[in-house]
Scaffold this motif. Structure first.
Motif, PDB file in Angstrom:
ATOM      1  N   LEU A  12       0.826  -1.210   0.000  1.00 30.74           N
ATOM      2  CA  LEU A  12       0.000   0.000   0.000  1.00 30.74           C
ATOM      3  C   LEU A  12       0.860   1.259   0.000  1.00 30.74           C
ATOM      4  CD1 LEU A  12      -2.939  -0.900   2.410  1.00 30.74           C
ATOM      5  CD2 LEU A  12      -2.816  -1.106  -0.085  1.00 30.74           C
ATOM      6  N   PRO A  68      -6.343   3.378   0.331  1.00 34.74           N
ATOM      7  CA  PRO A  68      -6.065   2.233   1.216  1.00 34.74           C
ATOM      8  C   PRO A  68      -4.926   2.512   2.204  1.00 34.74           C
ATOM      9  CG  PRO A  68      -6.245   1.500  -1.065  1.00 34.74           C
ATOM     10  CD  PRO A  68      -6.229   2.996  -1.080  1.00 34.74           C
ATOM     11  N   ARG A  72      -5.164   2.433   6.302  1.00 34.30           N
ATOM     12  CA  ARG A  72      -4.247   1.593   7.076  1.00 34.30           C
ATOM     13  C   ARG A  72      -3.512   2.383   8.152  1.00 34.30           C
ATOM     14  NH1 ARG A  72      -2.350  -3.362   6.771  1.00 34.30           N
ATOM     15  NH2 ARG A  72      -0.349  -3.839   7.677  1.00 34.30           N
ATOM     16  N   CYS A 106     -17.312  -1.780   1.094  1.00 33.06           N
ATOM     17  CA  CYS A 106     -16.213  -1.945   0.136  1.00 33.06           C
ATOM     18  C   CYS A 106     -16.498  -3.083  -0.839  1.00 33.06           C
ATOM     19  CB  CYS A 106     -14.896  -2.195   0.868  1.00 33.06           C
ATOM     20  SG  CYS A 106     -14.253  -0.746   1.718  1.00 33.06           S
ATOM     21  N   LEU A 149      -9.177  -1.945  -0.365  1.00 29.71           N
ATOM     22  CA  LEU A 149      -9.823  -1.429   0.850  1.00 29.71           C
ATOM     23  C   LEU A 149     -10.511  -2.551   1.620  1.00 29.71           C
ATOM     24  CD1 LEU A 149     -11.251   1.913  -0.550  1.00 29.71           C
ATOM     25  CD2 LEU A 149      -9.590   1.704   1.306  1.00 29.71           C
ATOM     26  N   GLU A 152      -7.880  -4.380   3.488  1.00 33.79           N
ATOM     27  CA  GLU A 152      -7.464  -3.594   4.658  1.00 33.79           C
ATOM     28  C   GLU A 152      -8.528  -3.648   5.754  1.00 33.79           C
ATOM     29  OE1 GLU A 152      -5.498  -1.665   7.460  1.00 33.79           O
ATOM     30  OE2 GLU A 152      -4.651  -2.535   5.641  1.00 33.79           O
TER      31      GLU A 152
END
Length: 175
Positions: A12, A68, A72, A106, A149, A152
């Motif tokens: 990411l 993302p 995070r 998501c 996403l 995550e």
């Protein structure tokens, strides 16, 4: 699982770096367009007719590519006033609820984004502006980013499962 989470975090970060690169390129394109419109340079065009279109696309893609990483690293804003006043265990359960709703959202965006991209691809839809491009090019980043996403969100759920029974402290707080 911890090693996988670290690897994913590095991936990411690379994607966020791509977003930064796109921002830099967007700035160069805009500056070049302004210079070429204001200074007549023999042999060069008067402005870059495609600069607005490309800049808009870069802004869109860089926003998606950084999302993302922001999630995070807790660099998003969250309204957690209520979580600060309820007992820690209830706040922790509400964190679970928020993560599950976030994951479901998501996944829905992934599904609809993939479907829209596919439908655009098979129909041959085209964007007609200064540049003529297949429409699916602009739709394709949506399902990709929402898959990231979603992953995550799963890591967030995993981290929450292994945390103390209290609300997170990993984001910018409104409280």
């Amino acid at each position: 699982m911890e090693a996988l989470s670290r690897f994913y975090g590095k991936m990411l970060a690379i994607l966020a770096g791509l977003g930064c690169l796109l921002l830099f390129l967007m700035m160069l394109i805009i500056v070049a367009d302004i210079l070429l419109r204001n200074f007549m340079i023999p042999g060069l065009p008067i402005g870059l007719s495609w600069s607005n279109e490309v800049s808009e696309f870069f802004l869109y893609v860089l926003t998606l590519s950084i999302a993302p990483w922001l999630l995070r690293n807790g660099q998003h804003i969250r309204v957690d006033i209520f979580l600060k006043i309820v007992p820690p265990k209830i706040a922790w359960l509400l964190e679970w609820l928020g993560d599950i709703i976030g994951l479901a959202s998501c996944l829905i965006f992934t599904w609809y984004g993939a479907n829209a991209t596919y439908q655009s691809f098979i129909s041959g839809s085209v964007n007609f502006k200064t540049l003529v491009t297949p429409e699916w090019w602009s739709l394709a980043p949506i399902p990709i980013v929402f898959v990231l996403l979603s992953i995550e969100m799963l890591f967030r759920i995993w981290r929450l499962k292994n945390s103390e029974m209290e609300p997170r402290n990993d984001a910018v707080s409104s409280a």
